[in-house]
Design a protein around this motif. Structure first.
Motif, PDB file in Angstrom:
ATOM      1  N   GLY A  97       0.912  -1.269  -0.032  1.00  0.00           N
ATOM      2  CA  GLY A  97       0.072   0.067  -0.007  1.00  0.00           C
ATOM      3  C   GLY A  97       0.742   1.286  -0.020  1.00  0.00           C
ATOM      4  O   GLY A  97       0.271   2.509  -0.129  1.00  0.00           O
ATOM      5  N   LYS A  98       2.125   1.275   0.094  1.00  0.00           N
ATOM      6  CA  LYS A  98       3.097   2.197   0.014  1.00  0.00           C
ATOM      7  C   LYS A  98       3.741   2.607  -1.450  1.00  0.00           C
ATOM      8  O   LYS A  98       4.618   1.921  -1.669  1.00  0.00           O
ATOM      9  N   VAL A  99       2.917   2.916  -2.336  1.00  0.00           N
ATOM     10  CA  VAL A  99       3.401   3.440  -3.645  1.00  0.00           C
ATOM     11  C   VAL A  99       4.473   4.302  -3.497  1.00  0.00           C
ATOM     12  O   VAL A  99       4.482   5.215  -2.923  1.00  0.00           O
ATOM     13  N   ALA A 100       5.322   4.235  -4.596  1.00  0.00           N
ATOM     14  CA  ALA A 100       6.472   5.339  -4.897  1.00  0.00           C
ATOM     15  C   ALA A 100       5.770   6.606  -5.189  1.00  0.00           C
ATOM     16  O   ALA A 100       4.877   6.427  -5.938  1.00  0.00           O
ATOM     17  N   THR A 101       6.396   7.495  -4.922  1.00  0.00           N
ATOM     18  CA  THR A 101       5.741   8.911  -5.485  1.00  0.00           C
ATOM     19  C   THR A 101       5.920   8.994  -6.850  1.00  0.00           C
ATOM     20  O   THR A 101       6.913   8.144  -7.268  1.00  0.00           O
ATOM     21  N   PRO A 102       5.275   9.669  -7.774  1.00  0.00           N
ATOM     22  CA  PRO A 102       5.577   9.573  -9.127  1.00  0.00           C
ATOM     23  C   PRO A 102       6.805  10.031  -9.484  1.00  0.00           C
ATOM     24  O   PRO A 102       7.686   9.612 -10.157  1.00  0.00           O
ATOM     25  N   GLN A 103       7.632  11.255  -8.572  1.00  0.00           N
ATOM     26  CA  GLN A 103       8.796  11.327  -8.731  1.00  0.00           C
ATOM     27  C   GLN A 103       9.703  10.269  -8.263  1.00  0.00           C
ATOM     28  O   GLN A 103      11.082  10.312  -8.951  1.00  0.00           O
ATOM     29  N   GLN A 104       9.519   9.702  -7.229  1.00  0.00           N
ATOM     30  CA  GLN A 104      10.485   8.701  -7.061  1.00  0.00           C
ATOM     31  C   GLN A 104      10.625   7.614  -8.200  1.00  0.00           C
ATOM     32  O   GLN A 104      11.684   6.981  -8.432  1.00  0.00           O
ATOM     33  N   ALA A 105       9.454   7.262  -8.685  1.00  0.00           N
ATOM     34  CA  ALA A 105       9.377   6.336  -9.621  1.00  0.00           C
ATOM     35  C   ALA A 105      10.019   6.701 -11.017  1.00  0.00           C
ATOM     36  O   ALA A 105      10.999   6.164 -11.546  1.00  0.00           O
ATOM     37  N   GLN A 106       9.837   8.112 -11.287  1.00  0.00           N
ATOM     38  CA  GLN A 106      10.365   8.570 -12.453  1.00  0.00           C
ATOM     39  C   GLN A 106      11.972   8.881 -12.482  1.00  0.00           C
ATOM     40  O   GLN A 106      12.577   8.342 -13.334  1.00  0.00           O
ATOM     41  N   GLU A 107      12.171   9.049 -11.333  1.00  0.00           N
ATOM     42  CA  GLU A 107      14.000   9.070 -11.410  1.00  0.00           C
ATOM     43  C   GLU A 107      14.488   7.715 -11.575  1.00  0.00           C
ATOM     44  O   GLU A 107      15.617   7.785 -12.215  1.00  0.00           O
ATOM     45  N   VAL A 108      13.927   6.904 -11.173  1.00  0.00           N
ATOM     46  CA  VAL A 108      14.605   5.569 -11.295  1.00  0.00           C
ATOM     47  C   VAL A 108      14.272   5.061 -12.643  1.00  0.00           C
ATOM     48  O   VAL A 108      15.342   4.402 -13.482  1.00  0.00           O
ATOM     49  N   HIS A 109      13.083   5.331 -13.174  1.00  0.00           N
ATOM     50  CA  HIS A 109      12.788   4.964 -14.538  1.00  0.00           C
ATOM     51  C   HIS A 109      13.828   5.768 -15.716  1.00  0.00           C
ATOM     52  O   HIS A 109      14.392   5.106 -16.397  1.00  0.00           O
ATOM     53  N   LEU A 110      14.033   6.915 -15.308  1.00  0.00           N
ATOM     54  CA  LEU A 110      15.007   7.786 -16.023  1.00  0.00           C
ATOM     55  C   LEU A 110      16.405   7.126 -15.873  1.00  0.00           C
ATOM     56  O   LEU A 110      17.330   7.012 -16.975  1.00  0.00           O
ATOM     57  N   ALA A 111      16.693   6.869 -14.771  1.00  0.00           N
ATOM     58  CA  ALA A 111      18.214   6.116 -14.725  1.00  0.00           C
ATOM     59  C   ALA A 111      18.148   4.962 -15.339  1.00  0.00           C
ATOM     60  O   ALA A 111      19.370   4.528 -16.092  1.00  0.00           O
TER      61      ALA A 111
END
Ligand code: PEP
Length: 316
Positions: free
Chosen positions: A234-248
């Motif tokens: 139930g603890k989803v990553a924030t959009p920013q947390q997910a985005q920064e890993v996806h970008l990496a």
């Protein structure tokens, strides 16, 4: 012409507690390399010039692949509950420009294959490392193809951390499955402790490297970034947390495989995605879809997640 905004130069990686960049491949890229990477990425973007989209444009998608949403049913369901889920999925209205896949437990694949609309493809949740034979309890890639599967999920955190599969084993499975003509949903992601120790990128890149060293091609691979602390919690990553890993991840692919693979390979997010948080996540330009566990067991909610692709679009 609408163009995805990009902000690569040297991301702050704020959620990852990494105080400096030098170890990160992304940040060692020169500005010119970075620019040429994105010129290449932009050249692959699906934009409003597409003949299929008269008045809409995809504007927040850095990769060139189609949005992809997978439902991982894990070890859940009965003949009866799966029959209801299939009925709900068959009657759901799904946006057309999304690849939609569900992964039932092995024993229900045939039931699902025989009752689910062809609009939705079927994945297995695992497969054996090689050709079938005297491997009690295993299911081979050939058998998955035979029964109508198009995809297989490999490297899911539950198989890594509960069953004990390691990077090399998972990489070999991926290579064999691809060789059988299956698409691979290749999962990566860090434990909470690893994130807190600032090791998120190290862990994800190591897992990616194992896939890269084994797979003959990335054509039929979708990468699922699934932080372990977000799966089923139930603890989803924030959009920013997910985005920064996806970008990496995309940068890693660009540097270690090719710019073309970085652009074409879908990088989807998994971990407590639901009907309420999917739209915000989908607006992130490097999030190319989702791998969904719990919420994929509810047909209408899964449809909402599939249809979050609309968050990537604006009227042209
Ligand atoms: C998963 O198992 O891949 C997953 C993302 O689960 P959940 O959506 O339930 O967190």
């Amino acid at each position: 012409m609408a163009v995805a905004s990009t902000s690569l130069a040297c991301p702050q990686y704020s959620g990852l507690r990494r105080s400096c960049c030098p170890k990160l491949d992304t940040c060692s890229l020169s500005i010119s390399t970075t620019q040429s990477f994105f010129q290449n990425v932009h050249s692959h973007l699906r934009l409003s010039s597409s003949p299929h989209k008269a008045c809409r444009a995809v504007v927040t998608m850095a990769g060139s692949g189609k949005f992809f949403v997978g439902g991982n049913w894990k070890c859940s369901g009965t003949k009866e509950s799966i029959s209801k889920l299939v009925t709900d999925l068959n009657s759901a209205k799904l946006e057309s420009d999304v690849d939609v896949v569900v992964a039932p437990p092995f024993i229900y694949i045939d039931q699902v294959k025989n009752s689910l609309t062809d609009r939705i493809e079927i994945s297995a949740q695992n497969c054996w490392i090689g050709k079938g034979g005297a491997f009690t309890g295993e299911i081979s890639g050939e058998q998955l193809k035979d029964i109508g599967c198009k995809w297989v999920i490999l490297g899911h955190s539950e198989r890594r951390h509960i069953i004990g599969e390691d990077d090399e084993f998972i990489g070999k499975k991926a290579a064999y499955a691809l060789g059988q003509g299956l698409g691979v949903i290749a999962c990566i992601g860090e434990l909470l402790q690893e994130r807190e120790e600032g090791k998120t990128f190290d862990v994800c890149f190591k897992q990616l490297k194992a896939f890269a060293e084994s797979v003959p091609s990335w054509d039929n691979v979708v990468i699922a970034y699934e932080p372990v602390w977000a799966i089923g919690t139930g603890k989803v990553a924030t959009p920013q947390q997910a985005q920064e890993v996806h970008l990496a991840v995309r940068d890693w692919l660009s540097k270690n495989v090719s710019a073309e693979v970085a652009s074409k390979t879908r990088v989807i997010y998994g971990g407590s995605v639901n009907g309420s948080n999917c739209a915000d996540l989908a607006t992130q330009e490097d999030i190319d879809g989702f791998l969904v566990g719990g919420a994929s067991l509810k047909g209408p909610e899964f449809a909402t997640i599939v249809n979050s692709v609309t968050s990537k679009k604006v009227a042209a």
